[in-house]
Design an enzyme around this catalytic site. Sequence first.
Site, mmCIF file in Angstrom:
data_model
loop_
_atom_site.group_PDB
_atom_site.id
_atom_site.type_symbol
_atom_site.label_atom_id
_atom_site.label_comp_id
_atom_site.label_asym_id
_atom_site.label_seq_id
_atom_site.Cartn_x
_atom_site.Cartn_y
_atom_site.Cartn_z
ATOM 1 N N CYS A 1 91.386 20.763 -47.993
ATOM 2 C CA CYS A 1 90.853 22.081 -48.357
ATOM 3 C C CYS A 1 91.384 23.134 -47.385
ATOM 4 C CB CYS A 1 89.332 22.042 -48.317
ATOM 5 S SG CYS A 1 88.607 23.609 -48.836
ATOM 6 N N CYS B 1 85.839 25.425 -42.591
ATOM 7 C CA CYS B 1 84.425 25.136 -42.294
ATOM 8 C C CYS B 1 84.353 24.055 -41.205
ATOM 9 C CB CYS B 1 83.711 24.686 -43.563
ATOM 10 S SG CYS B 1 84.038 25.786 -44.968
ATOM 11 N N CYS C 1 83.045 20.430 -41.853
ATOM 12 C CA CYS C 1 83.439 19.712 -43.065
ATOM 13 C C CYS C 1 84.573 18.705 -42.858
ATOM 14 C CB CYS C 1 83.832 20.706 -44.144
ATOM 15 S SG CYS C 1 84.120 19.866 -45.729
ATOM 16 N N CYS D 1 76.140 15.972 -60.133
ATOM 17 C CA CYS D 1 76.708 17.120 -59.421
ATOM 18 C C CYS D 1 78.141 16.809 -58.997
ATOM 19 C CB CYS D 1 75.839 17.418 -58.200
ATOM 20 S SG CYS D 1 76.461 18.805 -57.259
ATOM 21 N N CYS E 1 75.747 19.905 -62.642
ATOM 22 C CA CYS E 1 75.864 20.837 -61.518
ATOM 23 C C CYS E 1 77.297 20.732 -61.016
ATOM 24 C CB CYS E 1 74.881 20.438 -60.422
ATOM 25 S SG CYS E 1 75.036 21.441 -58.933
ATOM 26 N N CYS F 1 72.023 27.108 -57.196
ATOM 27 C CA CYS F 1 71.640 26.134 -56.173
ATOM 28 C C CYS F 1 72.276 26.649 -54.882
ATOM 29 C CB CYS F 1 72.193 24.765 -56.562
ATOM 30 S SG CYS F 1 72.041 23.534 -55.260
ATOM 31 N N ARG G 1 65.690 20.725 -51.710
ATOM 32 C CA ARG G 1 66.310 19.387 -51.666
ATOM 33 C C ARG G 1 66.494 18.891 -50.240
ATOM 34 N NH1 ARG G 1 70.935 19.860 -54.697
ATOM 35 N NH2 ARG G 1 69.652 19.471 -56.505
HETATM 36 N N1 SAM Z 1 84.340 23.436 -51.403
HETATM 37 C C1 SAM Z 1 83.186 23.994 -52.007
HETATM 38 C C2 SAM Z 1 82.479 24.969 -51.104
HETATM 39 O O1 SAM Z 1 82.425 24.757 -49.909
HETATM 40 O O2 SAM Z 1 81.950 25.965 -51.605
HETATM 41 C C3 SAM Z 1 82.215 22.953 -52.497
HETATM 42 C C4 SAM Z 1 82.035 21.647 -51.742
HETATM 43 S S1 SAM Z 1 81.323 21.762 -50.126
HETATM 44 C C5 SAM Z 1 81.616 20.173 -49.476
HETATM 45 C C6 SAM Z 1 79.596 21.865 -50.455
HETATM 46 C C7 SAM Z 1 78.649 21.984 -49.294
HETATM 47 O O3 SAM Z 1 78.540 20.733 -48.633
HETATM 48 C C8 SAM Z 1 78.979 22.944 -48.188
HETATM 49 O O4 SAM Z 1 78.669 24.263 -48.499
HETATM 50 C C9 SAM Z 1 78.115 22.433 -47.052
HETATM 51 O O5 SAM Z 1 76.871 23.118 -47.043
HETATM 52 C C10 SAM Z 1 77.906 20.957 -47.388
HETATM 53 N N2 SAM Z 1 78.519 20.104 -46.354
HETATM 54 C C11 SAM Z 1 79.826 19.875 -46.158
HETATM 55 N N3 SAM Z 1 80.046 19.079 -45.083
HETATM 56 C C12 SAM Z 1 78.820 18.785 -44.586
HETATM 57 C C13 SAM Z 1 78.374 18.019 -43.469
HETATM 58 N N4 SAM Z 1 79.230 17.416 -42.651
HETATM 59 N N5 SAM Z 1 77.050 17.924 -43.247
HETATM 60 C C14 SAM Z 1 76.168 18.544 -44.068
HETATM 61 N N6 SAM Z 1 76.536 19.286 -45.142
HETATM 62 C C15 SAM Z 1 77.839 19.421 -45.396
HETATM 63 C C1 DTB Z 2 74.924 20.429 -50.637
HETATM 64 O O1 DTB Z 2 74.249 21.374 -50.157
HETATM 65 N N1 DTB Z 2 75.092 19.258 -50.042
HETATM 66 C C2 DTB Z 2 75.970 18.401 -50.813
HETATM 67 C C3 DTB Z 2 76.181 19.227 -52.094
HETATM 68 N N2 DTB Z 2 75.566 20.464 -51.790
HETATM 69 C C4 DTB Z 2 77.499 19.369 -52.677
HETATM 70 C C5 DTB Z 2 77.188 17.992 -50.082
HETATM 71 C C6 DTB Z 2 76.916 17.294 -48.776
HETATM 72 C C7 DTB Z 2 78.214 16.857 -48.222
HETATM 73 C C8 DTB Z 2 78.074 16.042 -46.973
HETATM 74 C C9 DTB Z 2 79.383 15.656 -46.406
HETATM 75 C C10 DTB Z 2 80.250 14.802 -47.293
HETATM 76 O O2 DTB Z 2 79.764 13.795 -47.856
HETATM 77 O O3 DTB Z 2 81.437 15.106 -47.425
HETATM 78 FE FE1 SF4 Z 3 86.466 23.242 -48.178
HETATM 79 FE FE2 SF4 Z 3 84.626 21.732 -47.024
HETATM 80 FE FE3 SF4 Z 3 84.564 24.352 -46.675
HETATM 81 FE FE4 SF4 Z 3 83.991 23.308 -49.110
HETATM 82 S S1 SF4 Z 3 82.812 23.041 -47.232
HETATM 83 S S2 SF4 Z 3 85.298 25.074 -48.660
HETATM 84 S S3 SF4 Z 3 85.359 21.546 -49.091
HETATM 85 S S4 SF4 Z 3 86.198 22.975 -45.986
#
Ligand code: SAM
Ligand code: DTB
Ligand code: SF4
Length: 347
Positions: free
Chosen positions: A56, A60, A63, A100, A131, A191, A263
Amino acid sequence: MSQSEIRHDWTLTEVDQLFNQPFNDLMFQAQMVHRQHFNPNEVQVSTLLSIKTGACPEDCKYCPQSARNKTGLQKEQLLEVAKVIKAAEHAKSVGSTRFCMGAAWSNPRDRDMPIVLDMVRKVRGMGMETCMTLGMLTAAQAQQLSDAGLDYYNHNLDTSPEFYDQIITTRTYQDRLNTIDYVRNSGMKVCSGGIIGMGEKAQDRYGLLKALANLEQHPDSVPINMLVKVKGTPLENVEDLEHFEFIRTIATARIMMPKSHVRLSAGREKMNEQMQAMCFLAGANSIFYGCKLLTTSNPEESSDVQLFKKLGINTERGREYSDEAFEASLIDAMKLSSQDNMFYEAT
Ligand code: SAM
Ligand code: DTB
Ligand code: SF4
């Protein structure tokens, strides 16, 4: 008991006072609000699937899927629709009512849209709630998803406006608010929530809750994630958050957004049963069910089933389910679960 007020004008001082009242008073208030709007013994269950993994372009810091974070994650292109349907069928057969689909995109390209729209139509056609979380959307993309029958779009604010720049620099808070507006205006349910335990100050937890509750309409669903610390991300060594802070965040979200589903989202693997039970008592009424989130692990289905049995919790029936579809999913769940692997008690 007076009906809890729906407010959109919270101040930080008010959130601070609510959050920091004696723990028992906070839990009592949250449980009272919860009971005005929900069955206290029902929890909604959603299953996640990563439909496009890794690489990506966003930065973030939490992430595992950001290309900037060297987490050793195996990248995957957009999944074929047939694979997505297979995963949704499995999720339905074990009692999940919402599916989702998440993509590691900054935003979907127009050429991806026909494929994701096809996924929405087919999963919805199975009688599941749908979702998606695909990153930022344009108003036109939100409308396309809505027209295809997408029930919810997940787009998190993640943290307070003040702390945000320390976590993400490649998109702004306002970009996120814009996407949430497009989603709402398209007729889909919103959401939106955030992540706790990223090294933010207590004020930032209040700031996140304030930002969510002061949206023009409360999000229908509010995921509260405990940071999953992934090796190779800049937050891998951040200090653990005191668990009571997390429970207080859930309880405060419940009181501020009385009609929203809250949630208990990522991070449950690090929580024992008692901690999760406290979160349900604080007003959480939705979980991700299934042994994987997007790329990290989640509790095994069988341990969630056991926990629900111990607590006398049933799963909430999906709103899209007709009597026949719900009965059919119950029968499927029963067939699949030789002994314990099912949620539903026949009522
Ligand atoms: N890429 C899209 C975005 O960020 O809008 C959608 C997928 S992203 C993985 C969805 C959400 O997962 C993020 O906004 C974040 O709140 C959550 N997330 C990602 N990595 C995480 C982590 N290590 N621990 C907890 N939540 C996480
Ligand atoms: C949200 O708030 N938490 C979910 C869902 N929306 C998409 C994602 C959590 C991701 C946790 C890290 C991972 O598994 O990559
Ligand atoms: Fe990309 Fe992860 Fe950020 Fe979503 S949360 S925009 S997957 S870096």
